[in-house]
Write a protein that holds these residues in place. Sequence first.
Motif, mmCIF file in Angstrom:
data_model
loop_
_atom_site.group_PDB
_atom_site.id
_atom_site.type_symbol
_atom_site.label_atom_id
_atom_site.label_comp_id
_atom_site.label_asym_id
_atom_site.label_seq_id
_atom_site.Cartn_x
_atom_site.Cartn_y
_atom_site.Cartn_z
ATOM 1 N N MET A 20 0.872 -1.170 0.000
ATOM 2 C CA MET A 20 0.000 0.000 0.000
ATOM 3 C C MET A 20 0.909 1.220 0.000
ATOM 4 S SD MET A 20 -2.867 1.180 2.775
ATOM 5 C CE MET A 20 -3.270 2.930 2.953
ATOM 6 N N GLY A 47 -7.256 -2.634 5.265
ATOM 7 C CA GLY A 47 -6.661 -3.496 4.247
ATOM 8 C C GLY A 47 -5.811 -4.621 4.800
ATOM 9 N N ASN A 80 -2.731 -5.974 2.874
ATOM 10 C CA ASN A 80 -1.642 -5.051 2.497
ATOM 11 C C ASN A 80 -0.613 -5.009 3.626
ATOM 12 O OD1 ASN A 80 -4.123 -2.485 2.744
ATOM 13 N ND2 ASN A 80 -2.812 -3.142 4.417
ATOM 14 N N THR A 85 -1.859 -8.027 -5.031
ATOM 15 C CA THR A 85 -2.570 -6.748 -5.024
ATOM 16 C C THR A 85 -1.616 -5.611 -4.680
ATOM 17 O OG1 THR A 85 -3.198 -6.614 -2.678
ATOM 18 C CG2 THR A 85 -4.572 -7.994 -4.113
ATOM 19 N N SER A 124 -2.000 -0.977 -3.769
ATOM 20 C CA SER A 124 -2.844 0.209 -3.777
ATOM 21 C C SER A 124 -1.968 1.443 -3.709
ATOM 22 C CB SER A 124 -3.831 0.201 -2.601
ATOM 23 O OG SER A 124 -3.157 0.280 -1.363
ATOM 24 N N TRP A 150 -2.266 5.715 -2.780
ATOM 25 C CA TRP A 150 -3.099 6.738 -2.151
ATOM 26 C C TRP A 150 -2.529 8.112 -2.475
ATOM 27 C CZ3 TRP A 150 -7.207 5.545 1.437
ATOM 28 C CH2 TRP A 150 -7.450 4.164 1.539
ATOM 29 N N VAL A 201 -5.244 -3.665 -8.449
ATOM 30 C CA VAL A 201 -4.715 -2.426 -7.884
ATOM 31 C C VAL A 201 -5.869 -1.477 -7.550
ATOM 32 C CG1 VAL A 201 -3.150 -0.486 -8.213
ATOM 33 C CG2 VAL A 201 -2.619 -2.698 -9.277
ATOM 34 N N TRP A 202 -5.820 -0.925 -6.352
ATOM 35 C CA TRP A 202 -6.800 0.077 -5.934
ATOM 36 C C TRP A 202 -6.158 1.464 -5.937
ATOM 37 C CZ3 TRP A 202 -6.204 -4.569 -3.354
ATOM 38 C CH2 TRP A 202 -7.339 -5.410 -3.266
ATOM 39 N N ILE A 203 -6.963 2.472 -6.194
ATOM 40 C CA ILE A 203 -6.579 3.863 -5.989
ATOM 41 C C ILE A 203 -7.425 4.399 -4.839
ATOM 42 C CG2 ILE A 203 -6.522 6.196 -6.966
ATOM 43 C CD1 ILE A 203 -6.125 4.936 -9.716
ATOM 44 N N ASN A 204 -6.748 4.829 -3.775
ATOM 45 C CA ASN A 204 -7.413 5.348 -2.572
ATOM 46 C C ASN A 204 -8.417 4.353 -1.986
ATOM 47 O OD1 ASN A 204 -5.934 7.724 -2.771
ATOM 48 N ND2 ASN A 204 -7.511 8.750 -3.976
ATOM 49 N N ASP A 205 -8.064 3.096 -2.027
ATOM 50 C CA ASP A 205 -8.864 2.036 -1.425
ATOM 51 C C ASP A 205 -7.953 0.833 -1.253
ATOM 52 O OD1 ASP A 205 -10.999 0.741 -0.318
ATOM 53 O OD2 ASP A 205 -12.225 0.678 -2.139
ATOM 54 N N SER A 206 -8.439 -0.184 -0.536
ATOM 55 C CA SER A 206 -7.601 -1.358 -0.325
ATOM 56 C C SER A 206 -8.447 -2.535 0.111
ATOM 57 C CB SER A 206 -6.534 -1.065 0.748
ATOM 58 O OG SER A 206 -5.684 -2.183 0.917
#
Length: 330
Positions: A103, A121, A135, A260, A262, A264, A283-288
């Motif tokens: 993360m 996360g 994460n 995974t 992420s 932020w 992959v997350w953007i501003n999340d997890s």
Amino acid sequence: MPPVVQQDAEVRLAGNAVILKPPPQAPLSAIRLGELISEVLPPGVVNIVNGASPAPGVAIAAHPEIERIAFIGSERTGRDIQRVAAGAGVKHVSLELGGKNAMVVLGDAGIEAAAQGAVFGMNFTATQGESCGSNSRLLVHRSIADRVLARVVELVEQIEVGVPVSESTEMGALVSREHFERVSRYIEIGREEGAVVATGGGRPAHLPEGLFVAPTVFSGVTPGMTIAQEEIFGPVLSVLTFDTDDEAVEIANGVRYGLTASVWTQDVDRAHRFVEDLRAGYVWINDSSRHFPGLPFGGVKASGIGKEESLEEILSFTQSKTVSIPRRGR
């Protein structure tokens, strides 16, 4: 699987028969599932096979008439399944294996949102961190690292660890004594290699018995440390710092896994540049750690092959057939 259709007093189904092999540490939910399924499906359509030794899994992987195998578990076992399956025939094998997920918190990220995301996360309260998607590496820009770490520690120390029959419990015990000892050893290694325990680091004081490990946060972690490289699969979060975007990407990609990740930040363009560079399957953007129905989940590198939770997974359990019919007169 299509719905059951009653036809000529016979029940006909389209689809595959299933053999489900649950982990030996947690067989009861699968047994209960089998009991429920037996009330609606004919015998043999879904089969639950238990066993504490490798023998049942080896038998499944080696059977020449089992052409499709899906496995969730450790990288070592996944590689064993590939090897055994390849020795028995040409099989379609999908693997969802380990993760050492990063993360990445950039300097412009919101402190509170990032800290909340890091704790959520890590799956402390969902699975005691016993999740390949956790994460477990928190990479924070040096300019905000102290503030993010302080808030993460505050949030982690609010988690109520206890027995599952208590309504106040948010995090329970680890799955087995063997795994408890394994996670405890990783915590010792972290200390020995110079990481600093910011919180946790052992058994909770109010739980002198049982396989309980307090949710643990290490600071001062460097990329080459064991706890930053190997999957612990427990409630242990490693916090690392970086100074540049390139350094963050290098650290994030510097492990054998790629399940995974992420990122932020308040800069969407910058976030998408990270998405391109991070070697991870989800992959997350501003999340997890949040899954959404229909979005393919699966990793790269040693985290496995194939996708789950999607149409792609469903189609992987089918076989296509091409039929060509010539036009009249040809």
